[in-house]
Design a protein around this motif. Sequence first.
Motif, mmCIF file in Angstrom:
data_model
loop_
_atom_site.group_PDB
_atom_site.id
_atom_site.type_symbol
_atom_site.label_atom_id
_atom_site.label_comp_id
_atom_site.label_asym_id
_atom_site.label_seq_id
_atom_site.Cartn_x
_atom_site.Cartn_y
_atom_site.Cartn_z
ATOM 1 N N GLU A 99 -47.353 83.826 85.320
ATOM 2 C CA GLU A 99 -47.462 83.185 86.333
ATOM 3 C C GLU A 99 -47.595 81.473 85.979
ATOM 4 O O GLU A 99 -47.371 80.869 86.971
ATOM 5 C CB GLU A 99 -48.871 83.429 87.130
ATOM 6 N N ARG A 100 -47.645 81.250 84.742
ATOM 7 C CA ARG A 100 -47.714 79.854 84.386
ATOM 8 C C ARG A 100 -46.319 79.268 84.290
ATOM 9 O O ARG A 100 -46.178 78.067 83.959
ATOM 10 C CB ARG A 100 -48.598 79.482 83.307
ATOM 11 N N TYR A 101 -45.326 80.004 83.898
ATOM 12 C CA TYR A 101 -44.057 79.626 83.668
ATOM 13 C C TYR A 101 -43.207 78.707 84.861
ATOM 14 O O TYR A 101 -43.048 79.070 85.734
ATOM 15 C CB TYR A 101 -42.910 80.704 83.301
ATOM 16 N N GLN A 102 -42.649 77.580 84.064
ATOM 17 C CA GLN A 102 -41.764 76.838 84.980
ATOM 18 C C GLN A 102 -40.223 77.073 84.448
ATOM 19 O O GLN A 102 -40.101 77.565 83.319
ATOM 20 C CB GLN A 102 -42.237 75.131 84.630
ATOM 21 N N PRO A 103 -39.373 77.029 85.391
ATOM 22 C CA PRO A 103 -37.954 77.160 84.813
ATOM 23 C C PRO A 103 -37.501 76.500 83.957
ATOM 24 O O PRO A 103 -37.597 75.328 83.792
ATOM 25 C CB PRO A 103 -37.280 76.922 86.109
ATOM 26 N N LYS A 104 -37.369 77.407 82.573
ATOM 27 C CA LYS A 104 -36.484 76.849 81.452
ATOM 28 C C LYS A 104 -35.807 77.901 80.869
ATOM 29 O O LYS A 104 -36.425 79.145 80.947
ATOM 30 C CB LYS A 104 -37.471 75.990 80.484
ATOM 31 N N TRP A 105 -34.588 77.606 80.437
ATOM 32 C CA TRP A 105 -33.936 78.809 79.750
ATOM 33 C C TRP A 105 -34.467 79.354 78.655
ATOM 34 O O TRP A 105 -35.131 78.721 77.632
ATOM 35 C CB TRP A 105 -32.395 78.074 79.477
ATOM 36 N N VAL A 106 -34.361 80.704 78.788
ATOM 37 C CA VAL A 106 -34.491 81.568 77.260
ATOM 38 C C VAL A 106 -33.488 82.161 77.009
ATOM 39 O O VAL A 106 -32.618 82.719 77.968
ATOM 40 C CB VAL A 106 -35.694 82.596 77.449
ATOM 41 N N LEU A 107 -32.751 82.010 75.758
ATOM 42 C CA LEU A 107 -31.387 82.372 75.514
ATOM 43 C C LEU A 107 -31.353 83.335 74.394
ATOM 44 O O LEU A 107 -32.202 83.148 73.292
ATOM 45 C CB LEU A 107 -30.487 81.265 75.197
ATOM 46 N N GLY A 108 -31.043 84.475 74.144
ATOM 47 C CA GLY A 108 -30.738 85.346 73.154
ATOM 48 C C GLY A 108 -30.182 86.644 73.789
ATOM 49 O O GLY A 108 -29.785 87.057 74.874
ATOM 50 N N TYR A 109 -30.282 87.602 72.783
ATOM 51 C CA TYR A 109 -29.837 89.164 73.096
ATOM 52 C C TYR A 109 -30.653 90.184 72.015
ATOM 53 O O TYR A 109 -31.458 89.697 71.428
ATOM 54 C CB TYR A 109 -28.454 89.166 72.915
ATOM 55 N N SER A 110 -30.273 91.182 72.133
ATOM 56 C CA SER A 110 -30.921 92.247 71.091
ATOM 57 C C SER A 110 -32.467 92.275 71.847
ATOM 58 O O SER A 110 -32.505 92.728 72.942
ATOM 59 C CB SER A 110 -31.016 91.981 69.607
ATOM 60 N N ASP A 111 -33.362 92.711 70.780
ATOM 61 C CA ASP A 111 -34.491 92.718 71.261
ATOM 62 C C ASP A 111 -35.258 91.635 72.207
ATOM 63 O O ASP A 111 -36.035 91.867 73.101
ATOM 64 C CB ASP A 111 -35.627 92.933 70.152
ATOM 65 N N THR A 112 -34.597 90.449 72.178
ATOM 66 C CA THR A 112 -35.100 89.512 73.001
ATOM 67 C C THR A 112 -34.544 89.638 74.410
ATOM 68 O O THR A 112 -35.293 89.315 75.391
ATOM 69 C CB THR A 112 -34.233 88.132 72.665
ATOM 70 N N SER A 113 -33.809 90.552 74.968
ATOM 71 C CA SER A 113 -33.462 91.275 76.031
ATOM 72 C C SER A 113 -34.485 91.595 76.785
ATOM 73 O O SER A 113 -34.429 91.876 78.175
ATOM 74 C CB SER A 113 -32.248 91.745 76.114
ATOM 75 N N VAL A 114 -35.616 92.323 76.119
ATOM 76 C CA VAL A 114 -36.771 92.860 76.830
ATOM 77 C C VAL A 114 -37.505 91.824 77.513
ATOM 78 O O VAL A 114 -37.981 91.821 78.558
ATOM 79 C CB VAL A 114 -37.632 93.447 75.692
ATOM 80 N N LEU A 115 -37.657 90.531 76.701
ATOM 81 C CA LEU A 115 -38.298 89.381 77.171
ATOM 82 C C LEU A 115 -37.379 88.876 78.439
ATOM 83 O O LEU A 115 -38.096 88.450 79.257
ATOM 84 C CB LEU A 115 -38.498 88.385 76.127
ATOM 85 N N LEU A 116 -36.190 88.463 78.207
ATOM 86 C CA LEU A 116 -35.478 87.936 79.273
ATOM 87 C C LEU A 116 -35.507 88.656 80.640
ATOM 88 O O LEU A 116 -35.693 88.467 81.756
ATOM 89 C CB LEU A 116 -33.943 88.187 78.789
ATOM 90 N N VAL A 211 -33.770 98.907 74.093
ATOM 91 C CA VAL A 211 -34.952 98.263 74.123
ATOM 92 C C VAL A 211 -35.626 98.013 75.821
ATOM 93 O O VAL A 211 -36.659 98.378 75.989
ATOM 94 C CB VAL A 211 -35.356 97.173 73.337
ATOM 95 N N ILE A 212 -34.404 97.599 76.545
ATOM 96 C CA ILE A 212 -34.721 97.573 77.972
ATOM 97 C C ILE A 212 -35.290 98.751 78.447
ATOM 98 O O ILE A 212 -35.994 98.598 79.682
ATOM 99 C CB ILE A 212 -34.002 96.725 78.721
ATOM 100 N N ARG A 213 -34.735 99.912 78.077
ATOM 101 C CA ARG A 213 -35.165 101.218 78.779
ATOM 102 C C ARG A 213 -36.956 101.473 78.801
ATOM 103 O O ARG A 213 -37.185 102.073 79.579
ATOM 104 C CB ARG A 213 -34.428 102.292 78.106
ATOM 105 N N HIS A 214 -37.382 100.735 77.857
ATOM 106 C CA HIS A 214 -38.811 101.031 77.676
ATOM 107 C C HIS A 214 -39.762 100.086 78.787
ATOM 108 O O HIS A 214 -40.896 100.306 78.855
ATOM 109 C CB HIS A 214 -39.439 100.651 76.326
#
Length: 337
Positions: A99-116, A211-214
């Motif tokens: 709820e505190r996040y302001q728009p900024k890019w997060v870039l990556g793939y693999s396990d990072t895609s869960v976060l994205l 990972v995103i299936r989880h």
Amino acid sequence: MIKYPLLTQGAAIGVTSPSSGVNDELHDLLYLSFKSLESKGYTINSGQTIWTQHKAKSAPAIIRANEFNKMMTDEQIDIIIPPWGGELLIEILEHLDLERYQPKWVLGYSDTSVLLLAITLNTGIATAHGTNLIDLRGEYSDSTTEIWQSVLSTKAGKSIVQYSSEKFQKQWNHSDPSPCVFHLTEETKWKTVTNTKVRAQGRLLGGCIDVIRHLIGTPYGDVKHFQQQYINNEPFIWYIENCQLSTTELRRSLVQMKLAGWFDHCSCLLFGRSDGNRAIDQYTVEDIYKELYEELKIPVVYDIDCGHVPPQITFINGAHAEIEVEEGRGIVKQLFI
């Protein structure tokens, strides 16, 4: 509405490891990546978690989450790019201050895609599925990878077009470093189940299915709420890539996604190239794609530029996309609306 961050000239890059860090013997990869990005005018703000790795993670979950939260709320950091993925990013989700996040890019793939995916579904902030930081350490990048900067510099209300690569990398060859990180030797060919032209449009969502299936069944994977809250019930285009699943594991995961409603109002499925997809009892990944096409009655495209067999297109979670595939070539137009 989707909130689109904007990459600007001289942006400050925050480097943190929400999943795996980098072992001591590979720290040179970080320094080379920093040098390459600094030569392009970026500044680097590195966290502590990138330098350590123990028991399949960079640090305990709360430490990883706190460092990521700090970077997401630090006005001096414009974009976050982890070194690479890993195994246990899911541990940090309950500690995120979404709820505190302001728009900024997060870039990556693999396990990072869960976060994205979790960020976009829960905040409406667009996130970028594309290159890892370590893969930017070369003197130059191939044209498919390099366009990440143009994609993330696209202003809200505007659009950007990407094209399928000419060639892809069949296998990693770390013993033969080159000015360009990837060794692109094999001809790229996007394929469709029907072997006919495909055109589709919808809002992009996706990532590494291992990972995103989880996220299914958790507060972080409420696709229906996202569709109602942020995109006015527009259809989806799912892009999915498989890192290590066998064909039966992949099939189970896709059926679970379907039963969970993730494919409701889906207009097209895109599958990345994979070194996984190990056939079980002659059950192949092509069989899976055909079954999905017959069950969902939507186009299924595969062997696209996405995931662990580089290079890869930069897909923006939440963006409106227009996809066109014909005679082995693909066009992806993303509209930041």
